[in-house]
Scaffold this motif. Structure first.
Motif, short mmCIF file in Angstrom:
data_model
loop_
_atom_site.label_atom_id
_atom_site.label_comp_id
_atom_site.label_asym_id
_atom_site.label_seq_id
_atom_site.Cartn_x
_atom_site.Cartn_y
_atom_site.Cartn_z
N THR A 1 40.17 50.93 41.37
CA THR A 1 38.89 49.16 40.61
C THR A 1 39.82 47.73 39.82
N ASP A 2 41.57 48.69 39.22
CA ASP A 2 41.83 48.11 38.87
C ASP A 2 42.47 46.74 39.94
N MET A 3 43.01 47.01 40.52
CA MET A 3 43.26 45.91 42.18
C MET A 3 41.32 45.22 42.11
N ALA A 4 40.18 45.86 42.35
CA ALA A 4 39.60 45.41 42.91
C ALA A 4 39.28 44.13 41.42
N VAL A 5 39.41 44.60 39.78
CA VAL A 5 38.87 43.82 39.17
C VAL A 5 40.21 42.48 39.32
N GLY A 6 41.82 42.60 39.44
CA GLY A 6 42.14 41.73 39.69
C GLY A 6 42.10 40.38 40.59
N SER A 7 41.62 41.12 41.65
CA SER A 7 41.16 40.24 43.13
C SER A 7 39.30 39.51 42.58
N ALA A 8 38.55 39.90 41.84
CA ALA A 8 37.92 39.15 41.40
C ALA A 8 37.35 38.13 40.74
N LYS A 9 39.07 38.98 39.59
CA LYS A 9 39.16 37.42 38.74
C LYS A 9 39.90 36.23 39.43
N LYS A 10 40.34 36.35 39.79
CA LYS A 10 41.85 35.20 40.92
C LYS A 10 40.05 35.02 41.48
N PHE A 11 39.34 35.48 42.15
CA PHE A 11 38.39 34.01 42.47
C PHE A 11 37.04 33.38 42.16
N LEU A 12 37.24 34.54 40.90
CA LEU A 12 36.04 34.11 40.12
C LEU A 12 36.83 32.39 39.50
N ARG A 13 38.06 32.79 38.87
CA ARG A 13 39.08 31.89 38.44
C ARG A 13 38.54 30.16 39.86
N GLY A 14 39.45 30.80 40.97
CA GLY A 14 39.00 29.90 41.79
C GLY A 14 38.05 29.39 41.71
N MET A 15 36.70 30.17 42.05
CA MET A 15 35.07 28.85 42.21
C MET A 15 34.68 28.41 40.95
N ALA A 16 35.34 28.60 39.89
CA ALA A 16 35.57 27.47 39.04
C ALA A 16 36.03 26.50 39.32
N GLN A 17 36.65 25.49 39.96
CA GLN A 17 37.11 24.81 40.26
C GLN A 17 35.99 23.57 40.18
N PRO A 18 36.01 22.59 40.07
CA PRO A 18 35.41 21.71 40.47
C PRO A 18 34.83 21.66 42.39
N PHE A 19 33.93 21.64 42.70
CA PHE A 19 34.10 21.47 44.41
C PHE A 19 33.35 20.42 45.07
#
Ligand code: SF4
Ligand SMILES: [Zn+2]
Ligand SMILES: [Zn+2]
Lengths: 792, 351
Positions: A707-725
């Motif tokens: 679970t904790d690893m998944a949470v880490g990945s998800a956070k990273k992913f969401l941060r990436g998604m927050a970048q303007p695209f």
């Protein structure tokens, strides 16, 4: 956008096209050219419908055959969507071409959705609307009216007769709404307008059942010609639809009602005998000659249609012992009484149609042959008696259909009698299931009749399963991957909790507190980090209930509640739609919500959670079917025996297609993004059964997470998604402009040429070598011959 | 398949009360209703025991008056006793009118026949006393007239039924075998994989090769094994299914072929027609030589001498050879013989 595929000019109603759309169209064209069937898997949210329509319409208009398109979808809303797409496409074509093409596109759904009659349309149940409409529109009603009798009719229906039969509605694409409005304006029935115009339009969009359910198909889709192009969209469940369309359940209640129906028939017959015996005599005379003759008189509104009667049967005369009306009713009564007696048995029985027929014959002296004619004979009788309150005879019709089916099919069906609803129930509530085990039976006429059948969906993996189960061969079988400029969805497989205890919904461990707690923690963590909406899928209602109550006890729900609203799907449709509405509101206003639902429920099929409505989908456990069901067991056995598909293969295939459906819910376009979590250790081994586009997106480092690893990945992913695209970033990669497309085509041509040249060169070299070898051999032979001569 | 073991309460409360003693199934769940096919009046088993144990008596139902025996009582199969009665009648009629479709020249005739039978049943079930009597008479008449045919059809029907049963049994057996084979296969496959895994582990433990390489190799081996096994087992089982089906068919085909052969009488002349073509043998010829001492003389006849035999022989001798033209026959005989010699010569050349 305008481009060519080989010689075919295509007008695509958007300025840009996705690479997979282009590939999809190419394969479609290949299939149509070859005149065969295909299975195509196109990632969800990549514009499958529009590519399909624009290719096929272009194909229709360009080639002289003008092959008709029959587009089948599952739900009303999907039909409506497809119609809207078609309308937009045709508008675009008109603009580009500068003139209006001679084109008609229509949608068809049930009377319930299309009826305009002020009294009839108020009925709630579809069956009742159908029946009431029939009693207003049947042929003899009109005859009576012409004779001056005072009978209720439907003005919307009768107005149609004043119009030209091949031109009930002007050209163009008619959405369901549009045709309703047109019908209201011109006082003509939209349902019958659509149905009668079917042979006069270029595109028909309707539900699966109009083609698959033999009871309906015979009536609605009879006139469609062989070279029609048939498309089954969202077809990942098509085998189940096929099976359901041929299965019936009989209960004690329905038998009681059927008896009543038979008694009514009896009294009606004797009434008619006294007043108007000529009609009965006429019917009798017709039946002596054969069903086909009686059939001539059959109208679009026959009381019901026979289920998949073979043609030779229709040409044969009705067996002598059910020719006369009173004989037939006695026959029905005997059959019903027999079924009633069988229902009294208090143990589970499963038997083949053959052994059922043998037993039936032993006790009631009912032979197989008249049984086969049952449904058709009943239709004829109902028509002769000019019955108007047809809905009263629905249960009788069910029994007659059952009779016909059981006598027609020896293989691929099973009768299962379950006296109790569950193993623990005390009060008997017997149900006689007549289940079809072979999906190929219902769909076989479709494959036989139409030269091109296209089966497509967002999730239809593994592709080879479908041709196997449905018994057909494909020209093209393709699964497309999704081209993405950035990684816009994050599929992960979580196998254990933060405490390293494996999680699984397997039967042995599903109720263990540690597992439930770990699932709970997963839910809490993701509810914290997910923006807006989050959807959670459970394998079954039962499991969902038990796990929710355990979470309640552990205080997990209270924790989740801090971050999101919690809503739950129930088997009740109305409650669920209310929950959905609330969910949507909460997602839009920033509160955020979690929807807990079931992987085989209504939500998982056909409801989209695009953009803020679904940023995370969490699949708790592998959504296996309930394997203790006797019907499922029978089907598994059948699949193994007939198609050599093993139980476990099928079960896991079935579970994974549902899981894939759930995952696909959150990603409805290329500008969308979302997290997909598969939380069960058993997913590790099954990931190959996911659709290609999902499986390819799973990184090796994200398959065995806690679970904790998944949470880490998800956070990273969401941060990436927050970048303007910016859209520009996608250009040329995940979307093509015309120039990109040309470039791609050029490249492909070059490649083709190179490949061809290579092949040629190889062939030449190979040929040279081959020739040398030949020479050698020849030489040898000659030498040998020479030696022989010498020897001689 | 069995009769209902424990009947439950029906929806109509009247159906659960014994019309004779008025005991109720609601109070006494073990209550059992019986009927007698003489009059189809329903009563509970206690009543039957009470009334009929001491011998045949009148039915206790008012205005019935039929004399019943205890032996005749049994449980009804149908809930609706009218249907029960109808089916009993059908059984009786069906035993007599048991023709099959093959007996008829056209479908139309067969259907007409079916309808006639159905009409008869209807007369028996629903008709007035008079039509009933008439129908009974028809039935009896037909039975007496067609005894042999009925017997034959009955036998044929039984044979067909038993064949059907056999086929079904064979099929079930085959399915079972297939299932077992499949289970065995799976078991073996599992063991194989297990073995591979173990050996890989051993190698990992004992050798100093690259661990990753070993693992990969093992994985590949397992995959290959499973897929190979699958393809391997696919083929033979398919074969076995077809062969099973074949044998089922051949049983059916065989019986049918045997039956007509047996029925034909043995013909020693292999089908040659021996009746004279050029004359008709009469029973009596004027003959002075015979008339004198043979005719009517028991002494001449006791040895088995038959005048008829004598006439036949004399006539045969007189006419034999009349239709034979030797020239023609010789001519036709020569040709093939010549051909044969040519051929033989040609063959000689080869060697
Ligand atoms: S004909 Fe059309 S409008 Fe009239 S009752 Fe039927 S469905 Fe409704
Ligand atoms: Zn009693
Ligand atoms: Zn009596």
């Amino acid at each position: 956008m305008k481009f060519n595929i080989e010689d075919l000019p295509i007008l695509f109603p958007y300025p840009r096209i996705y690479p997979e759309q282009y590939a999809y169209m190419c394969d479609l064209k290949k299939t149509l050219d070859a005149g065969g069937h295909c299975v195509l898997e196109m990632p969800s949210g990549t514009g499958k419908t529009v590519s399909l329509l624009s290719l096929i319409v272009a194909y229709q208009q360009y080639y002289p055959e003008h092959r008709k398109l029959i587009y089948c979808s599952r739900t009303m809303s999907e039909i409506e969507k497809a119609l809207a797409e078609l309308k937009a496409l045709m508008k675009y074509r008109e603009e580009q071409l500068g003139y209006k093409e001679d084109f008609r596109g229509l949608g068809l759904t049930s009377r319930k959705n299309l009826c305009l009659h002020p009294l009839v349309k108020r009925e709630k149940s579809g069956a009742v609307v159908d029946a009431r409409c029939r009693s207003l529109t049947a042929g003899f009603v009109k005859e009576k009216k012409d004779r001056g009798e005072d009978v209720p009719v439907c003005i919307y229906h009768d107005n149609l007769d004043h119009l030209e039969p091949h031109n009930l509605i002007p050209n163009g694409v008619w959405t369901l709404d549009g045709i309703m409005r047109y019908g209201e304006e011109h006082k003509q029935c939209p349902y019958f307008t659509s149905r009668r115009m079917m042979s006069f339009c270029n595109v028909i969009i309707y539900s699966y059942h109009y083609l698959l359910d033999p009871k309906i198909a015979e009536r609605v889709s009879k006139e469609l010609s062989k070279d029609c192009i048939v498309v089954f969209d969202e077809a990942h469940n098509i085998d189940n639809v096929c099976i359901e369309s041929l299965s019936t359940d009989i209960t004690e209640d329905s038998l009681r009602k059927a008896t009543r129906g038979a008694q009514n028939l009896e009294s009606k017959i004797s009434e008619m005998k006294d007043n108007d015996s000529e009609k009965l005599m006429n019917e009798y005379a017709k039946l002596v000659e054969g069903l086909r003759d009686a059939d001539e008189a059959r109208q679009e509104d026959a009381f019901m249609s026979n289920p998949a009667l073979p043609d030779d049967l229709l040409n044969e005369a009705v067996p002598g012992n059910i020719r006369r009306a009173e004989h037939f009713v006695a026959f029905l009564k005997r059959f019903i009484e027999y079924l009633k007696t069988r229902m009294k048995v208090r143990q589970v029985i499963s038997e083949t149609p053959l052994s059922f027929l043998a037993h039936l014959k032993e006790y009631t002296f009912i032979e197989k042959k008249p049984l086969r004619f049952c449904a058709e004979r009943l239709t004829s009788l109902v028509r002769t008696l000019e019955l108007t309150n047809i809905e009263d005879y629905q249960p009788l019709q069910e029994v007659a259909t059952f009779a016909t089916l059981v006598a027609t099919y020896e293989k691929g069906f099973l009768l299962i009698l379950e006296p109790y609803e569950s193993d623990t129930a005390e009060v008997p509530n017997p149900v006689l299931h007549f289940t079809c085990l072979d999906a190929a039976i219902a769909i076989k006429p479709v494959f036989d009749r139409f030269s091109s059948v296209i089966i497509t969906s967002g999730t239809i993996s593994p592709l080879e399963m479908y041709p196997k189960m449905l018994g057909f061969e494909t020209v093209v079988q393709e699964s497309y991957s999704m081209t993405l400029a950035r990684r816009s969805f994050l599929p992960m497989i979580v196998t254990r909790g933060s405490d390293q205890v494996p999680v699984s919904s397997g039967f042995a461990v599903r109720n263990e507190p540690s597992v439930v707690r770990n699932y709970g923690n997963l839910l809490t963590e993701f509810s914290k980090l997910t923006p807006d909406g989050m959807v959670v899928f459970f394998p079954s209602y039962l499991y969902m209930e038990s796990i929710i109550s355990m979470w309640q006890g552990m205080g997990i729900l209270d924790e989740v509640w801090k971050y999101k609203l919690i809503l739950v799907e129930t088997p009740d449709a109305q409650e669920t739609s209310l929950a959905l509405e609330t969910y949507r509101t909460a997602c839009c206003n920033g509160r955020g919500a979690i929807l807990l639902c079931v992987a085989r429920g209504k939500v998982s099929e056909g409801i989209d959670f695009d953009h803020q409505y679904g940023r995370t989908v969490l699949c708790i456990g592998v959504p296996f079917q309930y394997t203790e069901s006797r019907i499922l067991k029978a089907r598994l056995e059948f699949l193994r025996e007939t198609y050599r598909i093993r139980e476990n293969d099928f079960l896991s295939f079935d579970a994974m297609r549902h899981a894939a459906q759930c995952l696909g819910r959150v990603l409805r376009g290329k500008d969308d993004y979302g997290i997909m979590v598969l939380a069960d250790k058993r997913f590790l081994k099954k990931r190959n059964q996911l659709p290609k586009w999902i499986n390819q997106a799973i990184l090796e480092s994200e398959v065995n997470l806690s679970t904790d690893m998944a949470v880490g990945s998800a956070k990273k992913f969401l941060r990436g998604m927050a970048q303007p695209f910016k859209n520009v970033d996608q250009e040329g990669i995940s979307t093509w402009s015309l120039a990109d497309l040309e470039k791609h085509k050029e490249k492909q041509d070059e490649e083709n040429i190179r490949a061809l040249q290579e092949a040629q060169r190889e062939a030449m070299e190979g040929g040279a070598i081959q020739r040398e070898v030949d020479m050698d051999e020849f030489d040898d032979d000659e030498a040998e011959a020479g030696m022989m001569e010498l020897d001689g | 398949m069995s009769r209902p073991s424990k009947p439950s309460l029906t929806d109509n409360p009247l159906d659960d009360i014994c019309p004779v003693c008025k005991s109720n199934r609601y109070l006494n769940p073990s209550l059992q209703f019986l009927i007698n096919p003489e009059c189809y009046h329903k009563m509970c088993s206690t009543c039957v025991d009470r009334i009929f144990t001491s011998g045949p008596t009148c039915c206790p139902v008012p205005r019935c008056g039929k004399t019943l025996r205890k032996r005749g009582f049994h449980q009804a199969f149908f809930g609706d006793l009218k249907i029960e009665e109808e089916c009993d009648i059908r059984k009786r009629v069906g035993d007599v009118f048991n023709r099959r479709q093959e007996d008829f020249e056209t479908l139309r005739h067969w259907n007409d026949y079916l309808q006639d039978v159905e009409d008869l049943v209807f007369d028996l079930v629903k008709g007035s006393a008079k039509t009933k009597r008439r129908a009974e008479e028809t039935l009896e008449e037909y039975r007496v007239k067609n005894l042999a045919v009925i017997e034959e059809n009955k036998k044929a029907g039984q044979e067909a039924a038993s064949l059907e049963r056999q086929r079904e049994k064979a099929e079930r057996e085959a399915a079972k075998q297939r299932r077992l084979a499949m289970a065995r296969e799976e078991e073996e496959e599992k063991m194989d994989v297990e073995k591979m895994k173990r050996s890989a582990l051993d190698r990992l433990a004992n050798s100093n090769e690259d661990a990753n390489a070993i693992a990969r190799q093992a994985q590949k081996g397992i995959l290959k094994k499973t897929s190979a096994r699958r393809t391997l087992t696919d083929a033979p089982t398919n074969e076995s299914t077809t062969s099973v089906r074949d044998s089922g068919l051949s049983i059916r085909g065989l019986k049918k072929k045997v039956a007509p052969v047996v029925e034909k009488e043995y013909d020693p002349f292999g089908g040659i027609d021996l009746t004279p073509t050029r004359y008709i043998l009469q029973d009596h010829y004027e003959n002075d030589y015979l008339a004198g001492f043979v005719k009517g003389q028991p002494t001449a006849m006791t040895g088995g001498y038959s005048l008829h035999e004598y006439y036949g022989r004399s006539m045969l001798e007189a006419f034999s050879g009349l239709g034979v033209f030797i020239e023609d026959e010789i001519a036709s005989r020569n040709q093939p013989a010549a051909m044969a010699t040519i051929k033989a010569e040609a063959r000689d050349d080869v060697f």
